[in-house]
Motif scaffolding. Structure first.
Motif, PDB file in Angstrom:
ATOM      1  N   ALA A  55      84.533  60.146  45.584  1.00  0.00           N
ATOM      2  CA  ALA A  55      85.011  61.175  44.657  1.00  0.00           C
ATOM      3  C   ALA A  55      83.844  61.770  43.877  1.00  0.00           C
ATOM      4  O   ALA A  55      83.769  62.985  43.676  1.00  0.00           O
ATOM      5  CB  ALA A  55      86.053  60.577  43.706  1.00  0.00           C
ATOM      6  N   ALA A  56      82.907  60.922  43.428  1.00  0.00           N
ATOM      7  CA  ALA A  56      81.729  61.416  42.699  1.00  0.00           C
ATOM      8  C   ALA A  56      80.900  62.329  43.595  1.00  0.00           C
ATOM      9  O   ALA A  56      80.434  63.386  43.169  1.00  0.00           O
ATOM     10  CB  ALA A  56      80.897  60.233  42.214  1.00  0.00           C
ATOM     11  N   ALA A  57      80.713  61.912  44.851  1.00  0.00           N
ATOM     12  CA  ALA A  57      79.927  62.727  45.778  1.00  0.00           C
ATOM     13  C   ALA A  57      80.580  64.091  45.985  1.00  0.00           C
ATOM     14  O   ALA A  57      79.892  65.111  46.114  1.00  0.00           O
ATOM     15  CB  ALA A  57      79.778  61.998  47.105  1.00  0.00           C
ATOM     16  N   ARG A  58      81.882  64.125  45.993  1.00  0.00           N
ATOM     17  CA  ARG A  58      82.615  65.374  46.251  1.00  0.00           C
ATOM     18  C   ARG A  58      82.769  66.237  45.004  1.00  0.00           C
ATOM     19  O   ARG A  58      83.220  67.382  45.093  1.00  0.00           O
ATOM     20  CB  ARG A  58      83.996  65.039  46.821  1.00  0.00           C
ATOM     21  N   GLY A  59      82.400  65.686  43.854  1.00  0.00           N
ATOM     22  CA  GLY A  59      82.484  66.459  42.629  1.00  0.00           C
ATOM     23  C   GLY A  59      83.814  66.348  41.923  1.00  0.00           C
ATOM     24  O   GLY A  59      84.137  67.188  41.081  1.00  0.00           O
ATOM     25  N   ILE A  60      84.601  65.326  42.257  1.00  0.00           N
ATOM     26  CA  ILE A  60      85.892  65.104  41.605  1.00  0.00           C
ATOM     27  C   ILE A  60      85.650  64.337  40.314  1.00  0.00           C
ATOM     28  O   ILE A  60      85.073  63.246  40.333  1.00  0.00           O
ATOM     29  CB  ILE A  60      86.842  64.312  42.525  1.00  0.00           C
ATOM     30  N   ARG A  61      86.083  64.879  39.203  1.00  0.00           N
ATOM     31  CA  ARG A  61      85.891  64.228  37.917  1.00  0.00           C
ATOM     32  C   ARG A  61      86.933  63.133  37.716  1.00  0.00           C
ATOM     33  O   ARG A  61      87.971  63.123  38.382  1.00  0.00           O
ATOM     34  CB  ARG A  61      85.964  65.259  36.784  1.00  0.00           C
ATOM     35  N   ARG A  62      86.637  62.222  36.767  1.00  0.00           N
ATOM     36  CA  ARG A  62      87.531  61.082  36.535  1.00  0.00           C
ATOM     37  C   ARG A  62      88.944  61.511  36.147  1.00  0.00           C
ATOM     38  O   ARG A  62      89.907  60.802  36.441  1.00  0.00           O
ATOM     39  CB  ARG A  62      86.947  60.179  35.440  1.00  0.00           C
TER      40      ARG A  62
END
Length: 237
Positions: A40-47
């Motif tokens: 998710a971090a790699a894809r740019g999805i925020r928490r």
């Protein structure tokens, strides 16, 4: 079905599912919630963003090099130095290597492969202090997750493979999501639902443990005793 393979290696890793207060434990292998968080971090999805597209993937991991559990004793004070923060004990896996896999739709996995190659946010192996070493993504491949984990080349470090050079094959443990009809080995709170810091949620995950035998590329059959063999190819000039 397609499978995204990842080599998870680094000086330190930490994959916790049961850490509480000042004791921050690690499991012996990467967790599904930890790896999905990394993707998710790699894809740019925020928490605080929904994990919609990542909730449907299946996950599995193979323990190629178990590493060692080490403990870090941490102390800290506030910026003005007046107040001591609680002492903490943080556990890590040192010198471990894993082959992780997620399976799902081809388009989604191709996007995750690109994201790991050029991550939007920094990626880490369970904790911010644990950056990965080397290339993480091993690419997207056709086939089933179980088959890929059982047959992919051994990813252990060369020094670790040399330690087992007398073995033509090595037996490795696999932990993967259970399917209908599988004999479930254990259940663990490791199914990610939301990483929102104000309402973090995990469901229960059914896990199967099994083993596979893979070839050791540094296998050397035992022959007559040679005292120079211990030099591993070193020579004097």
């Amino acid at each position: 079905m397609s499978v995204l393979l990842m080599r998870l290696a680094g000086p330190l890793q930490a994959w916790g599912t049961r850490s509480r207060f000042v004791h921050r434990h690690t499991e012996a292998a990467p967790t599904k919630s930890g790896v999905i968080g990394m993707l998710a971090a790699a894809r740019g999805i925020r928490r605080t963003d929904p994990l919609t597209e990542l909730l449907e993937v299946s996950f599995g991991v193979r323990i190629d090099q178990p590493g060692q559990v080490i403990r870090d004793f941490q102390v800290a004070r506030t910026l003005d130095g007046r107040t001591s923060m609680p002492l903490t004990y943080r556990y890590y896996l040192a010198d471990a290597v894993f082959l992780a896999a997620v399976s799902g739709g081809r388009a989604l996995l191709d996007g995750l492969h690109d994201a790991l190659t050029h991550p939007h946010f920094p990626i880490f192996l369970g904790r911010r202090s644990c950056p990965p070493a080397g290339v993480v993504s091993l690419g997207v491949h056709d086939g089933e997750l179980t088959e890929r984990l059982a047959t992919w080349n051994w990813q252990a470090s060369a020094w670790h493979q040399r330690e087992h050079k007398s073995q033509r094959t090595v037996r490795l443990e696999i932990l993967r999501d259970a399917h209908d009809g599988d004999p479930i080995t254990e259940t663990t709170p490791d199914e990610p639902v939301s990483y929102d810091p104000t309402h973090r949620q995990h469901g229960w995950r059914s896990v199967v443990r099994e083993h596979t035998d893979v070839n050791n590329p540094l296998f050397r059959p035992i022959t007559d005793h040679d005292p120079m063999d211990a030099l591993e190819g070193w020579s004097c000039t």
